[in-house]
Motif scaffolding. Structure first.
Motif, mmCIF file in Angstrom:
data_model
loop_
_atom_site.group_PDB
_atom_site.id
_atom_site.type_symbol
_atom_site.label_atom_id
_atom_site.label_comp_id
_atom_site.label_asym_id
_atom_site.label_seq_id
_atom_site.Cartn_x
_atom_site.Cartn_y
_atom_site.Cartn_z
ATOM 1 N N ALA A 159 97.032 123.441 27.026
ATOM 2 C CA ALA A 159 98.028 122.788 27.844
ATOM 3 C C ALA A 159 97.214 121.909 28.876
ATOM 4 C CB ALA A 159 98.974 123.739 28.760
ATOM 5 N N GLU A 160 97.890 120.551 28.977
ATOM 6 C CA GLU A 160 97.220 119.617 29.749
ATOM 7 C C GLU A 160 97.028 119.985 31.203
ATOM 8 O OE1 GLU A 160 95.429 116.007 30.047
ATOM 9 O OE2 GLU A 160 96.472 116.841 28.340
ATOM 10 N N GLN A 161 97.944 120.799 31.714
ATOM 11 C CA GLN A 161 97.532 121.286 32.996
ATOM 12 C C GLN A 161 96.361 122.193 33.285
ATOM 13 O OE1 GLN A 161 100.867 123.565 34.733
ATOM 14 N NE2 GLN A 161 99.944 123.556 36.801
ATOM 15 N N MET A 162 96.075 122.925 32.029
ATOM 16 C CA MET A 162 95.206 123.715 32.171
ATOM 17 C C MET A 162 93.685 122.995 31.867
ATOM 18 S SD MET A 162 96.117 127.263 29.751
ATOM 19 C CE MET A 162 94.696 128.007 30.256
ATOM 20 N N ILE A 163 93.523 121.930 31.229
ATOM 21 C CA ILE A 163 92.588 121.133 30.827
ATOM 22 C C ILE A 163 92.253 120.563 32.196
ATOM 23 C CG2 ILE A 163 91.716 119.196 29.990
ATOM 24 C CD1 ILE A 163 93.587 119.653 27.371
ATOM 25 N N GLN A 164 93.070 119.830 32.878
ATOM 26 C CA GLN A 164 92.786 119.177 34.263
ATOM 27 C C GLN A 164 92.400 120.225 35.336
ATOM 28 O OE1 GLN A 164 92.545 116.125 34.328
ATOM 29 N NE2 GLN A 164 92.999 116.124 32.450
ATOM 30 N N GLY A 165 92.593 121.567 35.161
ATOM 31 C CA GLY A 165 92.328 122.787 36.284
ATOM 32 C C GLY A 165 90.744 122.826 35.856
ATOM 33 N N ALA A 166 90.718 123.166 34.354
ATOM 34 C CA ALA A 166 89.159 123.243 34.015
ATOM 35 C C ALA A 166 88.184 122.261 34.517
ATOM 36 C CB ALA A 166 89.115 123.313 32.452
ATOM 37 N N ARG A 167 88.909 121.085 34.617
ATOM 38 C CA ARG A 167 87.876 120.100 34.936
ATOM 39 C C ARG A 167 87.425 119.985 36.324
ATOM 40 N NH1 ARG A 167 87.890 114.246 31.866
ATOM 41 N NH2 ARG A 167 85.592 113.453 32.687
ATOM 42 N N GLN A 168 88.285 120.650 37.030
ATOM 43 C CA GLN A 168 87.742 120.946 38.368
ATOM 44 C C GLN A 168 87.272 121.913 38.727
ATOM 45 O OE1 GLN A 168 88.730 118.076 40.453
ATOM 46 N NE2 GLN A 168 89.527 117.265 38.516
ATOM 47 N N SER A 169 86.868 122.734 37.881
ATOM 48 C CA SER A 169 86.234 124.039 38.028
ATOM 49 C C SER A 169 84.765 123.820 37.893
ATOM 50 C CB SER A 169 86.847 125.048 36.968
ATOM 51 O OG SER A 169 86.069 125.022 35.804
ATOM 52 N N PRO A 170 83.907 124.859 38.369
ATOM 53 C CA PRO A 170 82.513 124.914 38.470
ATOM 54 C C PRO A 170 81.864 125.034 37.098
ATOM 55 C CG PRO A 170 83.377 126.613 40.200
ATOM 56 C CD PRO A 170 84.528 126.144 39.177
ATOM 57 N N MET A 171 82.632 125.655 36.138
ATOM 58 C CA MET A 171 82.275 125.646 34.735
ATOM 59 C C MET A 171 82.217 124.186 34.042
ATOM 60 S SD MET A 171 85.415 127.402 32.682
ATOM 61 C CE MET A 171 86.958 126.390 32.318
ATOM 62 N N TRP A 172 82.720 123.420 34.623
ATOM 63 C CA TRP A 172 82.846 121.861 33.943
ATOM 64 C C TRP A 172 81.497 121.297 33.575
ATOM 65 C CZ3 TRP A 172 86.725 120.262 31.195
ATOM 66 C CH2 TRP A 172 86.814 119.015 30.662
ATOM 67 N N ALA A 173 80.594 121.628 34.520
ATOM 68 C CA ALA A 173 79.354 120.973 34.568
ATOM 69 C C ALA A 173 78.482 121.466 33.187
ATOM 70 C CB ALA A 173 78.453 121.104 35.803
ATOM 71 N N GLY A 174 78.712 122.757 33.327
ATOM 72 C CA GLY A 174 78.266 123.462 31.859
ATOM 73 C C GLY A 174 78.580 122.946 30.578
ATOM 74 N N MET A 175 79.808 122.694 30.753
ATOM 75 C CA MET A 175 80.565 122.142 29.391
ATOM 76 C C MET A 175 80.204 120.971 28.948
ATOM 77 S SD MET A 175 84.474 123.783 30.308
ATOM 78 C CE MET A 175 85.176 123.717 28.646
ATOM 79 N N GLU A 176 79.935 120.030 30.167
ATOM 80 C CA GLU A 176 79.524 118.640 29.788
ATOM 81 C C GLU A 176 78.175 118.647 29.351
ATOM 82 O OE1 GLU A 176 80.051 115.843 32.931
ATOM 83 O OE2 GLU A 176 82.289 115.942 32.748
#
Length: 259
Positions: A159-176
Motif C-alpha cells: 500500500a502507498e501509505q506503507m511505502i511512504q512510511g518505509a521511506r521515512q524509516s531507518p531501514m530505507w538507506a539500506g534498501m537504497e
C-alpha cells in the motif's frame, strides 16, 4: 559470510555453511542477501549441509559489469563445486526463477524447490512487467535509487501509505544501497511469464510451494511450474504468505530433499 569462492568471471561470492550431509543451497530473492534466508538454514542444517550466500552485487559478494543472468548461474555452479560437485537448490520469489534457470542449464542439481516465483500468470501481468522494467531502468540509470525501491514495493502490492512510511524509516538507506540489484532480479524474471521451454528441459524433481494466504495468482504460478516441469509437484502451506515462516517450510523441504 566466512567463506568465498570465485565465479567463472573472477567475481568473489561470499557464503557460509552449516550442518552435515547432502548439500543444499538457499537462494534469496529481490532486495535481500543471504541473511534473509539464513533463518531457514537453521532447521535444515539438522539434516543437510546448508549453504547461504550473498548474490553478486549484494552484501559481501563482488560485482562485475556488465551484468548477465548467466553470470548468476555460474555463481551457483561455483558454489556447487565448492560444496562437493552436487547440490539441491531452494529459491524464494525471484530467487526461485534463478534456481529454475540453473537447473535448466544442466548444473549437477539433485532437486529444486521454489517458493512463490512471481510469474505473471494473471491478466495484464506481462504488460505490468514491461512497464515496470521501463520505469525501473530509467530510475536506476538516473541514480534515483529511492524511486527504484518504490517501484518494486508497488509491484509487490504494498500500500502507498506503507511505502511512504518505509521511506521515512531507518531501514530505507539500506534498501537504497541494494537497489541496483533490482535490475538483476528483473533480468532473472525476464518478461515475467513462466518460461515453458526452459521448464520442460529440467530433469531434476521440482517442488513448487505457495502459501494459502497469498493471492490466488501466486498459487496458479506455482501450479504452472509444477505442471510444466516433467518431475514437478505442488504444495500449499496453510496460513502462509509470501513471507513464509521457516519453521513451517523447513519440514516440507526436509521431506522433499531427503528423497
Amino acid at each position: 559470510m566466512d567463506k568465498n569462492t570465485k565465479s567463472a568471471d573472477g567475481t568473489s561470492i561470499a557464503y557460509e555453511t552449516s550442518g552435515d550431509g547432502p548439500a543444499v543451497i538457499l537462494v534469496s530473492g529481490a532486495m535481500s542477501t543471504g541473511g534473509t534466508v539464513a533463518p531457514l538454514a537453521v532447521p535444515l542444517s539438522k539434516h543437510f549441509r546448508v549453504a547461504v550466500y550473498d548474490r553478486r552485487g549484494r552484501g559481501a559478494s563482488g560485482e562485475a559489469s556488465p551484468y548477465a543472468v548467466e553470470r548468476e548461474v555460474e555463481d551457483l555452479a561455483a558454489l556447487i563445486d565448492a560444496l562437493g560437485g552436487e547440490a539441491a537448490l531452494y529459491g524464494t520469489s525471484s530467487g526461485g526463477a534463478l534456481v529454475l534457470r540453473a537447473a535448466a542449464s544442466g548444473l549437477p542439481v539433485r532437486q529444486v524447490a521454489v517458493y512463490e516465483v512471481p510469474f505473471a500468470v494473471y491478466e495484464g501481468g506481462a504488460q505490468e512487467r514491461a512497464e515496470y522494467t521501463e520505469r525501473l531502468t530509467a530510475a536506476l540509470d538516473e541514480g534515483r535509487r529511492g524511486d527504484a525501491v518504490e517501484l518494486f514495493l508497488r509491484l509487490t502490492g504494498m500500500a502507498e501509505q506503507m511505502i511512504q512510511g518505509a521511506r521515512q524509516s531507518p531501514m530505507w538507506a539500506g534498501m537504497e544501497t541494494i537497489a541496483p540489484s533490482l535490475a538483476h532480479d528483473n533480468a532473472v524474471m525476464g518478461d515475467g511469464l513462466a518460461p515453458r521451454d526452459r521448464l520442460t528441459s529440467i530433469t531434476a524433481p521440482v517442488l513448487a510451494v505457495a502459501g494459502s494466504a497469498s493471492p490466488a495468482w501466486m498459487h496458479e504460478a506455482a501450479r504452472a511450474v509444477a505442471r510444466t516441469v516433467p518431475g514437478g509437484s505442488y504444495r500449499s502451506l496453510e496460513g502462509q504468505t509470501h513471507m513464509v515462516e521457516p519453521e513451517v517450510l523447513a519440514p516440507v523441504l526436509t521431506e522433499f530433499f531427503a528423497k
